[in-house]
Design a protein around this motif. Sequence first.
Motif, PDB file in Angstrom:
ATOM      1  N   ASP A   1       0.804  -1.214   0.000  1.00 43.30           N
ATOM      2  CA  ASP A   1       0.000   0.000   0.000  1.00 43.30           C
ATOM      3  C   ASP A   1       0.841   1.270   0.000  1.00 43.30           C
ATOM      4  OD1 ASP A   1       0.998  -0.515   2.485  1.00 43.30           O
ATOM      5  OD2 ASP A   1      -0.772   0.141   3.580  1.00 43.30           O
TER       6      ASP A   1
ATOM      7  N   GLY B   1       2.411   3.219  -4.298  1.00 40.81           N
ATOM      8  CA  GLY B   1       1.892   4.356  -5.041  1.00 40.81           C
ATOM      9  C   GLY B   1       2.456   5.686  -4.563  1.00 40.81           C
ATOM     10  N   ASP B   2       2.505   5.879  -3.237  1.00 40.07           N
ATOM     11  CA  ASP B   2       3.077   7.119  -2.694  1.00 40.07           C
ATOM     12  C   ASP B   2       4.565   7.219  -3.009  1.00 40.07           C
ATOM     13  OD1 ASP B   2       0.654   7.889  -1.669  1.00 40.07           O
ATOM     14  OD2 ASP B   2       1.003   6.974   0.283  1.00 40.07           O
TER      15      ASP B   2
ATOM     16  N   MET C   1       4.986   8.277  -6.612  1.00 44.36           N
ATOM     17  CA  MET C   1       4.571   9.672  -6.791  1.00 44.36           C
ATOM     18  C   MET C   1       5.656  10.634  -6.312  1.00 44.36           C
ATOM     19  SD  MET C   1       3.329  12.558  -5.034  1.00 44.36           S
ATOM     20  CE  MET C   1       2.660  11.950  -3.490  1.00 44.36           C
TER      21      MET C   1
ATOM     22  N   TRP D   1       1.280   2.598 -15.888  1.00 43.36           N
ATOM     23  CA  TRP D   1       2.114   3.795 -15.757  1.00 43.36           C
ATOM     24  C   TRP D   1       3.491   3.517 -16.325  1.00 43.36           C
ATOM     25  CZ3 TRP D   1       0.127   8.207 -13.316  1.00 43.36           C
ATOM     26  CH2 TRP D   1      -1.080   8.030 -12.634  1.00 43.36           C
TER      27      TRP D   1
ATOM     28  N   GLU E   1      -1.106  -0.752 -11.867  1.00 44.22           N
ATOM     29  CA  GLU E   1      -1.831  -0.420 -10.645  1.00 44.22           C
ATOM     30  C   GLU E   1      -3.225  -1.005 -10.728  1.00 44.22           C
ATOM     31  OE1 GLU E   1      -3.415   3.557  -8.224  1.00 44.22           O
ATOM     32  OE2 GLU E   1      -2.621   3.699 -10.264  1.00 44.22           O
TER      33      GLU E   1
ATOM     34  N   SER F   1      -6.256   0.473  -6.384  1.00 47.84           N
ATOM     35  CA  SER F   1      -4.975   1.074  -5.970  1.00 47.84           C
ATOM     36  C   SER F   1      -4.347   0.355  -4.780  1.00 47.84           C
ATOM     37  CB  SER F   1      -5.149   2.564  -5.627  1.00 47.84           C
ATOM     38  OG  SER F   1      -5.671   3.264  -6.727  1.00 47.84           O
TER      39      SER F   1
ATOM     40  N   TRP G   1       0.297  -3.306  -6.738  1.00 50.78           N
ATOM     41  CA  TRP G   1       1.166  -2.779  -7.792  1.00 50.78           C
ATOM     42  C   TRP G   1       2.046  -3.913  -8.311  1.00 50.78           C
ATOM     43  CZ3 TRP G   1       1.729   2.267  -9.775  1.00 50.78           C
ATOM     44  CH2 TRP G   1       0.912   3.225  -9.178  1.00 50.78           C
TER      45      TRP G   1
END
Length: 736
Positions: free
Chosen positions: A288, A291-292, A295, A631, A642, A646, A649
Amino acid sequence: MPLLRRKPSALAEPPKDLKPDELVYQIRFTKEIFRDYQIWMCKVSGKTGLTYEEALVSEQRATEKVQQFPKELTAPALQIIQYSMLPLKDLADSINEKLLGHLFVGAELFVKKDDGVYPCKILKVILEGVEKCRYEVVWLNKDKNITETTYVCAEDLVQKKPLFSRNILKSFIRESTYRNAPWVLHEELAQKHGISTDIPEVLRGRVFFKNGILTCSKKRKNEESMEETEISNKRKNVDCSAQKEGNDQHIDEPIKYPIDDLLVKPGPDDPVFTTRPSPSRDFNIPMDCVGDLLMIWDFCTSFAKLLHLWPYSPEDFENAIRHRESNVVLLVESHAALFRVLINDDGEYSTAIKKRRSKYKITMINWSEYLSEFIEMINIPGLHQYEATIKRGQYGLVDVNAKLEILSELVNRVLETGIFRGEMDKLIEERQVLGASRREEALEDGRKRRKKKEQLKAGPESNGVVDGNHLNNASVSTNNNHGMQNGDVGEKRNGEIKPSRNDTPCRSGIKHLNPASKKTQKKVSSEVEEPIEHGKVVSSKKLQKQLKGDKDPSEKNCSEQRKKLNLELKETTENGKELSGKKLPKQLNGETDPSEQNSVEQRREYFEREMDKRLIRRSPLGKDRDYNRYWWFPRDGRLFVESSDSKEWGYYSSKEEVDALMGSLNCKGERERALQKQLGKYYKRICSELQKRSKDLMHKDEVDESVVRRSTRVRAPPRQNPANAFLRYVNKWKEE
């Protein structure tokens, strides 16, 4: 409630004649049964292509955002919305423009004072005349506590950011109305805010109320069109009944693709799809958090020059985040780069730091103090428990989720700074200039191609045809001999004929060159017929012999004519280069020169590279049938996947996996068709980045093996672990 086919729908009854073994779709919450898959739409946000459950969740989230709309502006906004005929975007812009300077009691903004701006809150609006007004405001400190009361003018108030975003305003419009064109408010909402529900004069006769709901009156313009429609419908019914009598089998109408991916069914004409490969999921951090992490890494590397931060790989960033030591250079430099932007900007964090510190140099020793002060300022409850740990200099013991949450908040604050917005405006202007240049070049290339085609088509008509057709009779006529003797055609220097200054290009834009050169003699290979003297015709073989100087027995006395022919024979060229007889027909047919095509492709690739350098926002390449997003980050090379929620991954790291993925996409579906198009657009760049990545990994392995294989007489140093490469990071762009 979610919309079905963009309209509100009541609970559907079960399909009739439902067979026990028939496969159906059922909504879990409402227990509704459908034979076909239904696509739902979120009423508040306007998102389409959702399931019923996804539409419910989207409406709930959008409704929460709508609550952020200022209550003081609700009534004026609803007054503008009622019976408006504008499209949604134009209506939102109209409301935003009309309510932009509308200040109300309770609004929090800034006041100019002593060459600075300070936060305040409006307590009272005092009218002075028709247009002028003053405001009673209170000063707010960093904790938003009241310190002092004063009176200011409207010119002294500064609004750094709008009170609401355009997306919130659009959601507010959708939630407040039950129809558009015209937009009509819910009756309860209109009564609550005292807004009239009477139909305006402009719309009377076009709309009316039926069962308490506004509907449009769709009348025929004249009775003749109605009668014609009825007659055509009767004819169609007669034809259909006759067809059914002749053939009892039902004929299905052909499906127009692309359609929604979940409605696509396998057909006999479908190609053989490859099995979709499973993406790798060997991440070193919780799923989890991926994604952060991506980014934050993409932001820091995309705007590395602005941040004065040397780029690093996502693997190094991932390993640094999970490392248990506190002063990792890569993380320290990343935090320091973001802090420097906030300090240089005149914002909340900059004001707080300048009050506490006289020097703002961030080092390996004091960077944790800046971090703890930032956590104290943002006041997020979940991060307060780590504040004491960071103050003690034990940042490495902080949980990975908390580390990424702090960095995400830092990135969000940097995005709101004036420095970053100025950089964004600059990038937008540069992208607009590049786009304009690309369009101008495309238009110019199109004009050149059309002009060239017209010239090449007009050339054979006016000046003769090359390669087996007639040449321009005037070019080698005996009359031109007199012109050359008078000096109008060219001048003779050292035995060569050179064009004179009075020479002008022919109507097709093709100039005449000296045929006496060896290149010109070699290019005359096809049959060329030309009147030489007294209407005689010379064949191509004779012409070649004459150019070489060979004397034909029947032409022994024609030396003078041969000299004239050598001087006056000219061959068409393009852009100063000789044009062969084989090349001209290709250009007449519209075929382009390979060199010209390569130059066009190179210019297109150049514009794409320059556009990528000026990134504004990263978007996924597309979605597959299951709404999984794909992506691609040019600085990494891997293709990330993804999940629709979300929560998971993965990534593809080889060309073979990308090929298998593209082979598994069904272009009959809307999402996979768009994804396949985007993958094809970036296919070369993705493959080149993947090959470069694999070569770098192989090179590192070879270097490590060479170190291990050193002679036993020399003590070999311990093998360096590639996973610890982030410990050797150096910020080469560090701002001193």
